[in-house]
Design an enzyme around this catalytic site. Structure first.
Site, mmCIF file in Angstrom:
data_model
loop_
_atom_site.group_PDB
_atom_site.id
_atom_site.type_symbol
_atom_site.label_atom_id
_atom_site.label_comp_id
_atom_site.label_asym_id
_atom_site.label_seq_id
_atom_site.Cartn_x
_atom_site.Cartn_y
_atom_site.Cartn_z
ATOM 1 N N CYS A 2 0.825 -1.211 0.000
ATOM 2 C CA CYS A 2 0.000 0.000 0.000
ATOM 3 C C CYS A 2 0.858 1.258 0.000
ATOM 4 O O CYS A 2 1.999 1.245 0.448
ATOM 5 C CB CYS A 2 -0.866 0.038 1.253
ATOM 6 S SG CYS A 2 -1.811 -1.437 1.546
ATOM 7 N N ARG A 27 4.969 0.322 -6.195
ATOM 8 C CA ARG A 27 4.951 -0.503 -4.989
ATOM 9 C C ARG A 27 4.035 -1.720 -5.143
ATOM 10 O O ARG A 27 4.135 -2.671 -4.371
ATOM 11 C CB ARG A 27 4.467 0.330 -3.794
ATOM 12 C CG ARG A 27 5.433 1.432 -3.425
ATOM 13 C CD ARG A 27 4.797 2.417 -2.479
ATOM 14 N NE ARG A 27 4.572 1.867 -1.146
ATOM 15 C CZ ARG A 27 5.451 1.911 -0.160
ATOM 16 N NH1 ARG A 27 6.622 2.461 -0.351
ATOM 17 N NH2 ARG A 27 5.177 1.419 1.031
ATOM 18 N N TRP A 75 -2.884 -2.691 -1.445
ATOM 19 C CA TRP A 75 -2.432 -4.024 -1.838
ATOM 20 C C TRP A 75 -3.121 -4.969 -0.862
ATOM 21 O O TRP A 75 -2.820 -4.963 0.342
ATOM 22 C CB TRP A 75 -0.909 -4.119 -1.718
ATOM 23 C CG TRP A 75 -0.302 -5.369 -2.274
ATOM 24 C CD1 TRP A 75 -0.017 -5.642 -3.572
ATOM 25 C CD2 TRP A 75 0.131 -6.521 -1.529
ATOM 26 N NE1 TRP A 75 0.561 -6.881 -3.689
ATOM 27 C CE2 TRP A 75 0.668 -7.441 -2.459
ATOM 28 C CE3 TRP A 75 0.125 -6.864 -0.177
ATOM 29 C CZ2 TRP A 75 1.190 -8.687 -2.060
ATOM 30 C CZ3 TRP A 75 0.642 -8.093 0.206
ATOM 31 C CH2 TRP A 75 1.162 -8.980 -0.735
ATOM 32 N N ASN A 101 -1.638 1.661 5.886
ATOM 33 C CA ASN A 101 -0.726 0.641 5.325
ATOM 34 C C ASN A 101 -0.361 -0.277 6.473
ATOM 35 O O ASN A 101 -0.112 0.206 7.573
ATOM 36 C CB ASN A 101 0.581 1.259 4.841
ATOM 37 C CG ASN A 101 0.400 2.164 3.661
ATOM 38 O OD1 ASN A 101 -0.691 2.288 3.138
ATOM 39 N ND2 ASN A 101 1.474 2.804 3.252
ATOM 40 N N GLY A 102 -0.238 -1.569 6.193
ATOM 41 C CA GLY A 102 0.187 -2.489 7.260
ATOM 42 C C GLY A 102 -0.919 -3.455 7.623
ATOM 43 O O GLY A 102 -1.909 -3.600 6.894
ATOM 44 N N GLU A 487 19.256 -15.777 -8.913
ATOM 45 C CA GLU A 487 18.715 -14.452 -9.214
ATOM 46 C C GLU A 487 18.142 -14.393 -10.641
ATOM 47 O O GLU A 487 17.088 -13.803 -10.871
ATOM 48 C CB GLU A 487 19.819 -13.400 -8.997
ATOM 49 C CG GLU A 487 19.457 -11.972 -9.338
ATOM 50 C CD GLU A 487 18.283 -11.387 -8.560
ATOM 51 O OE1 GLU A 487 17.790 -12.014 -7.623
ATOM 52 O OE2 GLU A 487 17.839 -10.296 -8.942
ATOM 53 N N LYS A 491 14.231 -13.538 -11.569
ATOM 54 C CA LYS A 491 13.821 -12.473 -12.498
ATOM 55 C C LYS A 491 12.801 -13.012 -13.488
ATOM 56 O O LYS A 491 11.789 -12.387 -13.757
ATOM 57 C CB LYS A 491 15.020 -11.898 -13.282
ATOM 58 C CG LYS A 491 16.022 -11.087 -12.502
ATOM 59 C CD LYS A 491 15.515 -9.752 -12.031
ATOM 60 C CE LYS A 491 14.811 -9.823 -10.731
ATOM 61 N NZ LYS A 491 15.429 -9.689 -9.491
ATOM 62 N N GLU A 494 9.350 -13.789 -11.821
ATOM 63 C CA GLU A 494 8.616 -12.606 -11.372
ATOM 64 C C GLU A 494 7.878 -11.893 -12.488
ATOM 65 O O GLU A 494 6.744 -11.478 -12.308
ATOM 66 C CB GLU A 494 9.607 -11.580 -10.806
ATOM 67 C CG GLU A 494 10.112 -11.869 -9.448
ATOM 68 C CD GLU A 494 11.061 -10.764 -9.013
ATOM 69 O OE1 GLU A 494 12.122 -10.592 -9.642
ATOM 70 O OE2 GLU A 494 10.739 -10.082 -8.052
ATOM 71 N N HIS A 510 21.886 -35.017 -8.737
ATOM 72 C CA HIS A 510 21.286 -35.577 -7.528
ATOM 73 C C HIS A 510 19.759 -35.538 -7.582
ATOM 74 O O HIS A 510 19.104 -35.665 -6.546
ATOM 75 C CB HIS A 510 21.812 -34.822 -6.298
ATOM 76 C CG HIS A 510 23.295 -34.957 -6.126
ATOM 77 N ND1 HIS A 510 23.898 -36.146 -5.775
ATOM 78 C CD2 HIS A 510 24.306 -34.067 -6.321
ATOM 79 C CE1 HIS A 510 25.204 -35.974 -5.731
ATOM 80 N NE2 HIS A 510 25.487 -34.719 -6.075
ATOM 81 N N LYS A 609 6.645 -3.860 -4.498
ATOM 82 C CA LYS A 609 8.051 -3.472 -4.497
ATOM 83 C C LYS A 609 8.643 -3.519 -3.096
ATOM 84 O O LYS A 609 9.766 -3.935 -2.895
ATOM 85 C CB LYS A 609 8.173 -2.054 -5.072
ATOM 86 C CG LYS A 609 9.593 -1.529 -5.174
ATOM 87 C CD LYS A 609 10.369 -2.270 -6.226
ATOM 88 C CE LYS A 609 11.824 -1.897 -6.270
ATOM 89 N NZ LYS A 609 12.634 -2.942 -6.912
HETATM 90 C C1 F6R Z 1 13.007 -9.371 -6.570
HETATM 91 C C2 F6R Z 1 12.589 -8.443 -5.546
HETATM 92 C C3 F6R Z 1 12.289 -8.964 -4.186
HETATM 93 C C4 F6R Z 1 13.054 -8.126 -3.152
HETATM 94 C C5 F6R Z 1 12.671 -8.546 -1.731
HETATM 95 C C6 F6R Z 1 13.470 -7.782 -0.697
HETATM 96 O O1 F6R Z 1 13.165 -8.749 -7.797
HETATM 97 O O2 F6R Z 1 12.495 -7.267 -5.777
HETATM 98 O O3 F6R Z 1 12.623 -10.308 -4.074
HETATM 99 O O4 F6R Z 1 14.414 -8.297 -3.360
HETATM 100 O O5 F6R Z 1 11.311 -8.307 -1.529
HETATM 101 O O6 F6R Z 1 13.290 -6.412 -0.823
HETATM 102 P P1 F6R Z 1 14.292 -5.387 -0.195
HETATM 103 O O7 F6R Z 1 15.601 -5.538 -0.852
HETATM 104 O O8 F6R Z 1 13.672 -4.050 -0.456
HETATM 105 O O9 F6R Z 1 14.370 -5.709 1.270
#
Ligand code: F6R
Length: 614
Positions: A2, A27, A75, A101-102, A487, A491, A494, A510, A609
């Site tokens: 949010c 976000r 959200w 928010n929260g 990673e 990507k 996501e 394995h 985000k």
């Molecule tokens: C992946 C991504 C998430 C963040 C995770 C931690 O692309 O963006 O996996 O890496 O939510 O977020 P931060 O780094 O803001 O603590």
């Protein structure tokens, strides 16, 4: 997650709020709304499921004249994404409107208590419970709204950032925070409010960041007042945020993600600037040097992080164990916080977070501090909760990351970790002078190296067309590049919604090798390092079973050029910096596949985000 935007002053509030909400779209959210106080003192509330753009359409033709308002992007946590659950929420009498928010964890008990006092609810949210609790407390105690807010928040268990307006009070917003970000922008005779200061940078650079357990009374034409939940006055600490508006725009790219991938040479310059001397090749990280003793005496380093930041931390583990000879553990913050972890006074806990607001990482920081560890932060967002909750730290300085999928933050995090490992290795005498200087050189060259890697973009775009319709992918790497494989897979998942799994290359035999057939592409990071020959053998094992190989290889590697089905060549750098190089084609591959599939690259479904709930 949010987002909150608020305004009180002399301008029209609605356009300020809408612009701010657009800036917070990154976000992740599913509905939006705004509450304005009209000339007659009544609160007008407009909200709907969907995007901020939908809210704008909804507002067309409505009377939005007002110099005070609060806006929200939701959200969903409690209750489906629909109009009723969108914020703001009115109290039962319609006297108060609130955005939140929260998560209010004890909302059920509070809701039952309010129901027994005759309250009914229009939504399924925990937030509507809070606004009614405030109203109920104000009515039964005949106190001011500010007092009622403080009393209500003392009964609440959970996380919140809230903003409240009251009917007939067109000059005042009340805001509070607990474990959810809230910045108050200070203008001339006006105030702004936001979950992310960057969203209101057009209007002011002066910000006050609320601390946990603080309630602010934001009144037009009056000094800002901040008190604790107990009513004691807090200091108003104004900070300057240096940021340009162009950093928040796409700069000619179709998506923020592509812009952020391509700006990595520049963001790495910013990350390294002032830290690695081009003349002496000395590395200065003041956060480490000011706390030398803690790093010299460290019995262990524990990384706590989530998602991409956790992957970067796995690279940090290699760097610190190799260069500093300190044992390292890498923990998912969400597991660490609930596992009764053993934390010793000589531990250094490093919290890694782009946003600096991730609830699980913040909680892990609090546990580590409570147990007496020295806590170091590696964050991007200046003044964020984690940056403020840690004993010391280093900002990665890569600028605002708007695309939900993290790209430039990952390369910035790894670069900071490399600098940190070099500084600590030198302090502890575990690193030869020559190696230190070679690595410093490689760091100084890194932005140019990345510029060169980015030249592979057209080839990766072409390659993406071949694999757009694959249903599954495997990503493999070894050593420093095993986390890069994780990673790369993240990507792809996501933003394209294709299932992808990252694995250490040798683990294939394995079990996972059972998955290999002509339909399963395997992306292998097989650059020239000390595991190269072993990785080549792993590639052979996959090829022998009919698998298709996309290999990220070092420039001039003729062996793998012949063996792999598709190759992406990348330039070389120091082995321990290789993940910064080899992740770039994987970011691009995920991006182009997602674009080919018509996905919403910058705001993928279900994702936020900044994950400010646990
Ligand atoms: C992946 C991504 C998430 C963040 C995770 C931690 O692309 O963006 O996996 O890496 O939510 O977020 P931060 O780094 O803001 O603590």
């Amino acid at each position: 997650m949010c987002g909150i935007v608020g305004y009180v002053g002399y301008r029209q509030a609605c356009p300020v709020i809408i612009k701010g909400l657009h800036r917070l779209e990154y976000r992740g959210y599913d509905s939006a709304g705004v509450a304005l106080i009209g000339r007659d003192g009544q609160i007008e509330l407009y909200k709907c499921k969907g995007k901020v753009e939908d809210l704008e359409h909804f507002l067309e033709g409505k009377d939005t004249e007002s110099t005070i308002g609060i806006g929200h992007t939701r959200w969903a946590t409690h209750g489906a994404p629909n109009d009723a659950n969108a914020h703001p929420h009115f109290s039962q009498s319609g006297r108060i409107a609130l955005i939140h928010n929260g998560i209010i964890e004890n909302f059920r008990v509070l809701k039952d208590a309010l129901k027994s006092h005759g309250y009914t609810f229009r939504s399924s949210t925990d937030s509507e419970v809070l606004v009614n609790l405030i109203e109920y407390i104000q009515d039964t105690n005949e106190c001011t709204l500010e007092e009622a807010v403080r009393m209500a928040l003392r009964q609440v268990v959970g996380a919140y950032a809230i903003a409240i307006v009251k009917r007939g009070d067109p000059d005042r917003i009340i805001a509070a925070r607990q474990s959810s970000p809230m910045a108050i922008g200070i203008g001339e005779g006006e105030y702004f409010l936001s979950s992310d200061a960057a969203s209101i940078i057009d209007y002011t650079q002066k910000f006050v960041y609320l601390n946990d357990g603080e309630v602010a009374v934001i009144e037009k034409g009056k000094p800002l007042q901040i008190k604790t939940l107990e009513g004691e006055a807090s200091q108003v600490n104004i900070q300057k945020l240096e940021m340009s508006i162009s950093q928040l725009e796409k700069g000619g790219f179709p998506h923020f993600m592509l812009k952020e991938i391509h700006e990595q040479p520049d963001t790495l310059v910013d990350c390294i600037r002032g830290r690695v001397s081009p003349d002496s090749r000395e590395i200065i990280l003041s956060g480490v040097l000011d706390n030398k003793e803690r790093f010299l005496k460290a019995g262990r380093i524990i990384f706590v992080a989530c998602g991409t930041s956790w992957h970067a931390s796995l690279i940090g583990e290699h760097l610190i164990e190799n260069l500093c000879r300190i044992p390292v553990e890498v923990e998912y913050a969400s597991e660490f916080r609930y596992r009764n972890p053993i934390i010793r006074p000589d531990d250094v806990v490093i919290a890694v977070s782009q946003s600096g607001e991730t609830a699980d990482t913040l909680a892990a920081v609090e546990i580590a501090r409570r147990e007496g560890a020295f806590v170091y932060g590696i964050c991007n967002v200046i003044g964020s909760s984690i940056a403020r909750a840690t004993d010391s730290g280093t900002y990665i300085h890569v600028g605002p990351e708007i695309g939900v999928a993290s790209t430039k933050a990952f390369t910035g995090q790894v670069t900071v970790m490399a600098m940190l490992a070099l500084v600590v290795g030198k302090l502890r005498g575990t690193l030869a002078e020559e190696e230190y200087h070679q690595m410093a050189d490689a760091l100084l060259r890194l932005p140019d190296t990345i510029r060169k890697v980015l030249e592979c973009a057209p080839a990766v775009e072409k390659l993406s067309g071949i694999f757009t319709y694959a249903h599954n992918f495997i990503y493999l790497g070894r050593g420093y590049n095993y986390p890069t494989a994780l990673e790369g897979a993240l990507k792809l998942k996501e933003i394209s919604y294709i299932h992808a799994e990252g694995l250490p290359a040798a683990e294939m035999k394995h079990g996972p090798i059972a998955l290999i057939d002509a339909e399963m592409p395997t992306v292998v990071i097989a650059t020239l390092d000390h595991t190269y020959e072993k990785t080549v053998s792993n590639i052979e094992e996959i090829k022998a079973r009919g698998g298709k190989i996309i290999a990220v290889i070092s420039e001039g590697d003729t062996q793998l050029r012949k063996r792999a089905d598709f190759c992406i060549e990348v330039p070389s750098t120091a082995e321990c910096l290789m993940p910064v190089v080899s992740i770039i084609p994987l970011q691009l591959l995920a991006y182009y596949i997602a674009v080919n599939k018509g996905r919403n690259v910058d705001q993928p479904r279900n994702l936020a985000k900044s994950v400010t709930v646990e």
